[in-house]
Design an enzyme around this catalytic site. Structure first.
Site, mmCIF file in Angstrom:
data_model
loop_
_atom_site.group_PDB
_atom_site.id
_atom_site.type_symbol
_atom_site.label_atom_id
_atom_site.label_comp_id
_atom_site.label_asym_id
_atom_site.label_seq_id
_atom_site.Cartn_x
_atom_site.Cartn_y
_atom_site.Cartn_z
ATOM 1 N N LYS A 9 24.417 47.200 43.226
ATOM 2 C CA LYS A 9 25.545 46.157 43.114
ATOM 3 C C LYS A 9 25.022 44.948 42.577
ATOM 4 C CE LYS A 9 29.878 45.388 45.489
ATOM 5 N NZ LYS A 9 30.858 45.370 46.570
ATOM 6 N N GLN A 10 25.588 44.237 41.885
ATOM 7 C CA GLN A 10 25.429 42.714 41.501
ATOM 8 C C GLN A 10 26.532 41.836 41.434
ATOM 9 O OE1 GLN A 10 22.883 41.719 38.208
ATOM 10 N NE2 GLN A 10 23.825 39.970 38.646
ATOM 11 N N ALA A 12 27.515 37.541 42.266
ATOM 12 C CA ALA A 12 27.495 36.110 41.590
ATOM 13 C C ALA A 12 26.149 35.644 42.369
ATOM 14 C CB ALA A 12 28.730 35.451 42.134
ATOM 15 N N GLU A 13 26.023 36.096 43.445
ATOM 16 C CA GLU A 13 24.717 35.297 44.244
ATOM 17 C C GLU A 13 23.564 36.374 44.225
ATOM 18 O OE1 GLU A 13 24.672 33.487 48.288
ATOM 19 O OE2 GLU A 13 25.457 32.039 46.678
ATOM 20 N N ALA A 14 23.783 37.564 44.392
ATOM 21 C CA ALA A 14 22.563 38.436 44.642
ATOM 22 C C ALA A 14 22.732 39.839 44.003
ATOM 23 C CB ALA A 14 22.237 38.645 46.115
ATOM 24 N N ASP A 130 33.577 36.748 55.205
ATOM 25 C CA ASP A 130 33.920 37.773 54.266
ATOM 26 C C ASP A 130 34.613 39.300 54.757
ATOM 27 O OD1 ASP A 130 34.626 38.304 51.508
ATOM 28 O OD2 ASP A 130 32.845 38.992 51.037
#
Lengths: 219, 193
Positions: A9-10, A12-14, A130
């Site tokens: 998974k990609q 915005a932060e990691a 979240d």
């Protein structure tokens, strides 16, 4: 022979990888460098968030709620090596497999479990930040729920923060699953029953519903 | 940027080979030694530098994974020239501890003179020297009336009560995770701001 890490998974932060760490199935979360940020600020923010996330996972486990165990934290490389939780299905997928009519018992059971689990972390003043059905792993046989992705977690005892946490979940449920109004009510009832001060949190939730997630800054 | 690669393979009895994909290769192997009349002699040999290993109190070790995580941390510190203690051996002991107090960590996790069971951890930049070191360890341990266990079964030597106290592990926590995982989580919380 180096073990391989598969990018799963990609965000915005990691970037999130799956692989093995000394034989244990492991998830590696890497907060990458943001080129547009001043390097010293970037470093400070990343390492703070990395350690915040790891500590939240530890706190969650201490409260008796399933979460990935932390194997190793590398602040310099902004890495967290954590347990790969494989004990169940991502709640989102699980809900998608259920037919609202014929599986209404299962649906009610899940909602009760989710409500109880959130009450447990909120009673320990941990805010997940979240809460979505993608960040929960449900094991039907044992009817237990694991929480994952503590990237936005923090510690707070304010009913306001807990209310917003629930509101985020409500919005996530409403947008992805049908018939959620009734289901969310079941979840809230279970939350109220399990939580120490469920009433004040739910009163806050009503307030948040009226105005949205962000607090109005007037006056 | 490629992530930090790590791997391990088991090579023979009790031998764990660890390799870090950085400048140098690192290998690690560990042995559980039990039934010692006294660990004093063994400690003296190690402290004199004749046996290049570190000795852990077996009561505080619940699995080889716990040790590997500590070795991993210590080797990373070594490679970044950020050792907090004087040598890699003591750094391994220090890495095991949830406390940032060095002398307390060495006292809690290092083997004591009156320990009956110890865990010997060898690290090297090649795995060639391990066979020889294993032999000298075995003969030393035998001379002290003990034996080197073949299966690294830490449950026989674990002091659960002390381990839980040192790592502050609660029964509540153990309902949702394993002892080994609770321990590595507690180890990882050190140095976090």
């Amino acid at each position: 022979m180096a073990s391989t890490w598969e990018l799963i998974k990609q965000g915005a932060e990691a970037k999130v990888y799956r692989g093995k760490f000394y034989g244990a199935p492991t998830i590696l979360k890497e907060r990458f460098q943001k080129k547009y940020r001043v390097p010293s600020l970037d470093k400070k923010l990343s390492s703070r968030r990395t350690s915040q996330e790891a500590r939240s996972m530890s706190r969650c486990l201490k409260l008796g709620v399933r979460a990935p165990a932390v194997y190793h934290v590398d602040l310099e490389k902004r890495h967290i090596y954590m347990e790969d939780v494989t004990s169940g299905l991502i709640l989102k997928e699980y809900l998608n497999c259920l037919d609202p009519v014929s599986h209404s018992d299962s649906l009610e059971n899940v909602m009760k479990t989710v409500g109880g689990v959130i009450a447990m972390i909120h009673d320990g003043d941990l805010i997940h930040g979240d809460l979505t059905t993608s960040n929960m792993i449900y094991n039907e046989a044992e009817s237990n729920l694991a929480l994952i992705d503590f990237g936005l977690s923090f510690v707070s005892s304010l009913a306001e923060d807990k209310g917003v946490d629930l509101y985020v979940l409500e919005r996530a449920l409403l947008s992805t699953h049908p018939d959620t109004e009734r289901l969310f009510k079941i979840l809230l009832d279970s939350y109220r029953a399990a939580s120490k001060n469920g009433d004040s949190v739910i009163a806050k939730l009503d307030e948040v519903r009226m105005r949205g997630r962000k607090r109005l800054m007037v006056g | 940027m490629s992530p930090f690669y790590l791997s391990h393979t088991y090579k023979g009895l009790g031998l764990l080979k660890m390799k870090l994909e950085t400048k140098s290769d690192h290998f690690c192997t560990l042995f559980l030694c039990t039934g010692l009349t006294s660990a004093a002699e063994l400690r003296r040999t190690v402290l004199s530098g004749k046996l290049p290993c570190c000795l852990l109190d077996a009561g505080m070790i619940c699995s080889s994974f716990q040790v590997m995580v500590a070795v991993n941390k210590a080797v990373i510190s070594l490679e970044r020239k950020k050792l907090v203690t004087k040598s890699l051996q003591t750094e391994i002991i220090y890495s095991l501890s949830p406390s940032t107090n060095i002398s307390e960590s060495l006292r809690l996790f290092g083997a004591k003179d009156d320990s009956n069971s110890v865990v010997a951890v060898f690290t090297s930049d090649s795995s060639d020297s391990f066979l020889e070191q294993e032999e000298s360890l075995k003969s030393l341990v035998k001379g002290l009336g003990g034996e080197v266990l073949q299966d690294n079964d830490f449950s026989k030597t674990l002091d659960l009560k002390s381990l839980k106290k040192v790592y502050q592990i609660t029964d509540k926590e153990l309902q949702v995770t394993t002892l080994e995982k609770a321990v590595t989580t507690a180890m990882s919380m050190k140095h976090l701001v």
